[in-house]
Design a protein around this motif. Structure first.
Motif, PDB file in Angstrom:
ATOM      1  N   LEU A  15       0.888  -1.273  -0.036  1.00 22.25           N
ATOM      2  CA  LEU A  15       0.021   0.200   0.040  1.00 22.25           C
ATOM      3  C   LEU A  15       0.933   1.306   0.004  1.00 22.25           C
ATOM      4  N   GLY A  16       0.669   2.223  -0.904  1.00 24.08           N
ATOM      5  CA  GLY A  16       1.046   3.542  -0.755  1.00 24.08           C
ATOM      6  C   GLY A  16       0.383   4.296   0.258  1.00 24.08           C
ATOM      7  N   VAL A  17       1.333   4.840   1.011  1.00 22.48           N
ATOM      8  CA  VAL A  17       1.039   5.755   2.344  1.00 22.48           C
ATOM      9  C   VAL A  17       1.714   7.061   2.220  1.00 22.48           C
ATOM     10  N   SER A  18       0.952   8.010   2.660  1.00 17.99           N
ATOM     11  CA  SER A  18       1.313   9.503   2.726  1.00 17.99           C
ATOM     12  C   SER A  18       2.524   9.449   4.229  1.00 17.99           C
ATOM     13  N   GLU A  19       2.161   8.990   4.942  1.00 15.96           N
ATOM     14  CA  GLU A  19       2.817   9.149   6.274  1.00 15.96           C
ATOM     15  C   GLU A  19       3.213   7.959   6.840  1.00 15.96           C
ATOM     16  N   MET A  20       4.519   7.268   6.622  1.00 15.63           N
ATOM     17  CA  MET A  20       4.869   6.088   7.261  1.00 15.63           C
ATOM     18  C   MET A  20       4.791   5.925   8.684  1.00 15.63           C
ATOM     19  N   LEU A  53       1.599  -7.780   4.102  1.00 13.58           N
ATOM     20  CA  LEU A  53       1.266  -6.458   3.938  1.00 13.58           C
ATOM     21  C   LEU A  53       2.287  -5.525   4.205  1.00 13.58           C
ATOM     22  N   ALA A  54       2.608  -4.767   2.939  1.00 11.40           N
ATOM     23  CA  ALA A  54       3.701  -3.880   3.049  1.00 11.40           C
ATOM     24  C   ALA A  54       3.309  -2.554   2.950  1.00 11.40           C
ATOM     25  N   LEU A  55       3.883  -1.664   3.399  1.00 11.08           N
ATOM     26  CA  LEU A  55       3.674  -0.108   3.389  1.00 11.08           C
ATOM     27  C   LEU A  55       5.035   0.491   2.893  1.00 11.08           C
ATOM     28  N   TYR A  56       4.641   1.486   1.903  1.00  7.54           N
ATOM     29  CA  TYR A  56       5.706   2.147   1.309  1.00  7.54           C
ATOM     30  C   TYR A  56       5.389   3.620   0.901  1.00  7.54           C
ATOM     31  N   PRO A  57       6.054   4.512   0.924  1.00  5.84           N
ATOM     32  CA  PRO A  57       5.769   5.725   0.563  1.00  5.84           C
ATOM     33  C   PRO A  57       4.980   5.906  -0.662  1.00  5.84           C
ATOM     34  N   TRP A  58       3.890   6.626  -0.716  1.00  6.47           N
ATOM     35  CA  TRP A  58       2.896   6.746  -1.768  1.00  6.47           C
ATOM     36  C   TRP A  58       3.566   7.067  -3.137  1.00  6.47           C
ATOM     37  N   ASP A  59       4.404   8.189  -3.102  1.00  2.78           N
ATOM     38  CA  ASP A  59       5.257   8.904  -4.279  1.00  2.78           C
ATOM     39  C   ASP A  59       6.202   7.883  -4.664  1.00  2.78           C
ATOM     40  N   ALA A  60       7.034   7.308  -3.772  1.00  5.15           N
ATOM     41  CA  ALA A  60       8.012   6.386  -3.987  1.00  5.15           C
ATOM     42  C   ALA A  60       7.464   5.157  -4.879  1.00  5.15           C
ATOM     43  N   ALA A  62       4.747   5.058  -6.484  1.00  4.29           N
ATOM     44  CA  ALA A  62       4.089   5.125  -8.102  1.00  4.29           C
ATOM     45  C   ALA A  62       5.318   5.451  -9.002  1.00  4.29           C
ATOM     46  N   GLN A  63       6.435   6.270  -8.348  1.00  5.12           N
ATOM     47  CA  GLN A  63       7.779   6.410  -9.038  1.00  5.12           C
ATOM     48  C   GLN A  63       8.301   4.993  -9.520  1.00  5.12           C
ATOM     49  N   ASP A  64       8.381   3.954  -8.625  1.00 10.76           N
ATOM     50  CA  ASP A  64       8.856   2.642  -8.792  1.00 10.76           C
ATOM     51  C   ASP A  64       7.982   1.837  -9.967  1.00 10.76           C
ATOM     52  N   ALA A  65       6.680   2.202  -9.952  1.00 12.64           N
ATOM     53  CA  ALA A  65       5.792   1.470 -10.998  1.00 12.64           C
ATOM     54  C   ALA A  65       5.751   2.205 -12.218  1.00 12.64           C
ATOM     55  N   GLY A  66       6.601   3.502 -12.143  1.00  7.45           N
ATOM     56  CA  GLY A  66       6.378   4.266 -13.390  1.00  7.45           C
ATOM     57  C   GLY A  66       5.069   4.941 -13.628  1.00  7.45           C
ATOM     58  N   LEU A  67       4.403   5.555 -12.685  1.00  8.24           N
ATOM     59  CA  LEU A  67       3.317   6.127 -12.811  1.00  8.24           C
ATOM     60  C   LEU A  67       3.196   7.442 -11.955  1.00  8.24           C
ATOM     61  N   PRO A  68       2.263   8.220 -12.513  1.00  6.48           N
ATOM     62  CA  PRO A  68       2.390   9.730 -11.625  1.00  6.48           C
ATOM     63  C   PRO A  68       1.717   9.340 -10.330  1.00  6.48           C
ATOM     64  N   ASP A  69       2.470  10.359  -9.358  1.00  6.46           N
ATOM     65  CA  ASP A  69       1.547   9.965  -8.078  1.00  6.46           C
ATOM     66  C   ASP A  69       0.683  10.879  -7.709  1.00  6.46           C
TER      67      ASP A  69
END
Length: 149
Positions: A15-20, A53-60, A62-69
């Protein structure tokens, strides 16, 4: 050399999250066991009893997947996560615990048209969870879901 046979398996949902820190605290407060803590707050892993279940910064993420955040979706994202329960009382307790820990109740638990009972909450980043008891789906003493053949 013959091609390797690929065996499909579902192992991790990230899950992409805003505040880890906030999200780590939220999922830990629900009772998910955090593992592999050596990653600090760069990524967090929780044992869910069968998958991770993994948590990862939302913007990172999206970048890793090659998509805009952005823009971040405010409407339904087309995905729900399920928390299968053994009883209606457990569904109610799961929803209450999630809300008490900072989730937003989206839909109070109620009987379903297929003979089950479910309700929905959203985590602090809007990821939708269903708490459900469903006929024919057994939740063992170990918390793992067993499906009929």
């Amino acid at each position: 050399m013959s091609p390797e046979i690929v065996v499909p398996r579902f192992t991790v949902v990230t899950l992409g999250v805003s505040e880890m820190r906030r999200s780590i605290a939220f999922y830990a407060s629900l009772g998910f066991a955090r593992k592999f803590r050596a990653t600090g707050e760069a990524v967090a892993f929780f044992d869910t009893g069968g998958t991770v279940l993994a948590l990862y910064p939302w913007d990172a993420l999206a970048q890793d997947a090659g998509l805009p955040d952005a823009p971040r979706p405010q409407a339904f994202r087309g995905v729900t996560l399920a928390w299968n329960c053994r009883s209606e009382a457990e569904v109610d307790a799961a929803l209450a615990a999630a809300v008490e820990k900072g989730a937003t109740l989206l839909k109070a638990a109620q009987p379903t048209d297929y003979g089950g009972y479910c309700g929905y909450f959203a985590d602090p980043d809007g990821h939708v969870w269903e708490a459900v008891v469903a006929p024919g789906i057994e939740v063992g003493d170990d918390g793992r879901v067993r499906l009929p053949e």
